[in-house]
Design an enzyme around this catalytic site. Structure first.
Site, PDB file in Angstrom:
ATOM      1  N   ASP A 181       0.855  -1.186   0.000  1.00  0.00           N
ATOM      2  CA  ASP A 181       0.000   0.000   0.000  1.00  0.00           C
ATOM      3  C   ASP A 181       0.885   1.228   0.000  1.00  0.00           C
ATOM      4  O   ASP A 181       1.675   1.438   0.925  1.00  0.00           O
ATOM      5  CB  ASP A 181      -0.919   0.002   1.220  1.00  0.00           C
ATOM      6  CG  ASP A 181      -1.774   1.261   1.282  1.00  0.00           C
ATOM      7  OD1 ASP A 181      -2.626   1.436   0.395  1.00  0.00           O
ATOM      8  OD2 ASP A 181      -1.577   2.072   2.208  1.00  0.00           O
ATOM      9  N   GLU A 265      -1.853  -1.451  -5.883  1.00  0.00           N
ATOM     10  CA  GLU A 265      -3.086  -0.852  -6.373  1.00  0.00           C
ATOM     11  C   GLU A 265      -2.874  -0.294  -7.776  1.00  0.00           C
ATOM     12  O   GLU A 265      -1.804   0.235  -8.097  1.00  0.00           O
ATOM     13  CB  GLU A 265      -3.539   0.269  -5.436  1.00  0.00           C
ATOM     14  CG  GLU A 265      -3.972  -0.209  -4.069  1.00  0.00           C
ATOM     15  CD  GLU A 265      -4.308   0.943  -3.147  1.00  0.00           C
ATOM     16  OE1 GLU A 265      -5.437   1.007  -2.647  1.00  0.00           O
ATOM     17  OE2 GLU A 265      -3.416   1.781  -2.925  1.00  0.00           O
ATOM     18  N   ASP A 358      -2.564   1.529   7.257  1.00  0.00           N
ATOM     19  CA  ASP A 358      -1.858   1.247   6.002  1.00  0.00           C
ATOM     20  C   ASP A 358      -1.588  -0.247   5.851  1.00  0.00           C
ATOM     21  O   ASP A 358      -1.675  -0.794   4.741  1.00  0.00           O
ATOM     22  CB  ASP A 358      -0.543   2.030   5.950  1.00  0.00           C
ATOM     23  CG  ASP A 358      -0.767   3.530   5.929  1.00  0.00           C
ATOM     24  OD1 ASP A 358      -1.754   3.964   5.303  1.00  0.00           O
ATOM     25  OD2 ASP A 358       0.024   4.263   6.537  1.00  0.00           O
TER      26      ASP A 358
END
Length: 398
Positions: A181, A265, A358
């Site tokens: 992340d 992502e 996170d």
């Protein structure tokens, strides 16, 4: 590109600057020719026609003929490639080059003896019209180099870069999967619970940068003093950039060596870092806050980290849908916007699971990557949907 620091003499640097000036002049001429085109007019000349025009220009201008024809022709070749990339919609339209920005030139048809090693930490490269220029031999130069590019950054540092095909890093074959992340406060949070941050400028360096920026605001435009201040600021910025690139290289190499699959992502960073100014008729809101967020995203090297991962671990980087990864509980799967107590803490109001926000997002990315691989016919990764949550001690917030 494998980049090395050049150690040129003052006399060699003057000739290198002339090469940069010739490349910039030829590039801008090509940009002007294509900018002149409009519907109904004759098409702009291509690379072959521009080379013929360059021969005529060199015959008519002695200062241009004194430079290297390889440097000037490759500037036209680079423009033709940039223009082709624009029409393929992979890059922006080629624009004007200014002195002091994006300075450099490319040399092709390099012979095997044009790059050699002098000592353990010193090498030499033959540059047309310059001769042998030394560079710091910080790593091995690949054999069979056919071209190289010489560049000069805003801090006044010269580099030579040799294009090489990077060797992919072998997977550990342990079926290990990690979710990454990317954030602004924490540069990269791993699903293992580890938090990684890009090394930024020290407090003393930040204070000096602030003083220099204030000094720059008081300096008169075009003055020698302003030029010296700009160079000092550029050196501090280059130091920060070097640290970020070094962190990206080390982090991407480590992830490629330790994990078989790296999940990230699928972020549209170009869209995320657009300005919020808007137009005169419809001005944007929170412009200064958005500008600070943009600087934070770019300072943490989001895009470069994924790019280098794809280079070093081709086929092992999985991009997942970024929606709700920071709002979903990684233990029970409930999406709750109010579960995030602060920037760093997430506490699920459904099951009571609490951990670093996170790291929770990284766990969700890891699980989503497992579903994506399974959908493509690969082995199941991550945890099944009906698996009971397992609270690791290093993830819990007491």
């Amino acid at each position: 590109m494998s980049r090395f620091r050049l150690q040129s003499t003052p006399a060699q640097e003057r000739v290198l600057l002339e090469h940069c000036g010739h490349a910039r002049f030829v590039w801008n001429l090509a940009v002007a020719q294509h900018a002149h085109w409009q519907p109904g007019r004759k098409a702009a000349p291509g690379y072959t026609e521009q080379c013929r025009q360059l021969t005529e220009a060199r015959a008519a201008n002695s200062w241009l003929a004194a430079g290297s024809v390889i440097v000037q022709q490759q500037a036209l070749k680079d423009h033709a490639q940039a223009n082709a990339n624009f029409f393929r919609r992979t890059h922006r339209r080629p624009t004007w080059r200014r002195r002091g920005q994006r300075e450099g030139f490319r040399i092709v048809a390099v012979e095997p003896g044009d790059v050699r090693r002098v000592s353990r930490k010193v090498g030499q490269v033959r540059v047309p019209k310059v001769g042998w220029v030394r560079f710091r031999w910080s790593r091995a130069v690949s054999e069979g180099v056919k071209s190289y590019r010489v560049t000069r950054d805003r801090a006044g540092r010269w580099h030579v870069a040799f294009p090489v095909v990077p060797e992919p890093i072998a997977a550990p074959r342990t079926d290990a999967v990690v979710g990454v992340d990317r954030g602004v406060v924490v540069s990269a949070a791993l699903s293992t619970g580890e938090l990684l941050s890009v090394p930024a400028l020290r407090d003393s360096e930040k204070a000096r940068l602030l003083r220099l920026q204030r000094k720059l605001a008081r300096a008169q435009r075009g003055s020698i003093r302003r030029g010296k201040v700009k160079t000092a600021i550029a050196k501090l910025k280059a130091r920060e950039t070097d640290r970020r690139k070094d962190w990206v290289e080390k982090t991407s190499t480590r992830l490629a060596r330790e994990f078989d699959v790296v999940a990230v992502e699928d972020l549209k960073i170009t869209n995320m870092t657009r300005s919020a100014k808007g137009t005169r008729n419809t001005p944007g809101r929170g412009v200064r806050q958005k500008a600070g967020l943009n600087r934070g995203i770019l300072a943490n090297g989001w895009g470069r980290l994924v790019t280098r991962l794809e280079h070093k671990a081709p086929g092992r980087v999985v991009k997942v849908d970024p929606r709700y990864t920071s709002q979903r509980c990684s233990a029970c799967g409930v999406v709750d916007r109010g579960a995030r107590e602060s920037q760093a803490v997430l506490r699920c109001r459904s099951c009571g699971f609490a951990c670093n926000a996170d790291v929770n997002a990284a766990l969700n990315i890891r699980f989503a990557a497992g579903h994506a691989v399974t959908a493509r016919g690969g082995p199941p990764l991550g945890r099944p949907a009906n698996r009971e949550p397992q609270h690791a001690d290093h993830l819990l917030v007491r």
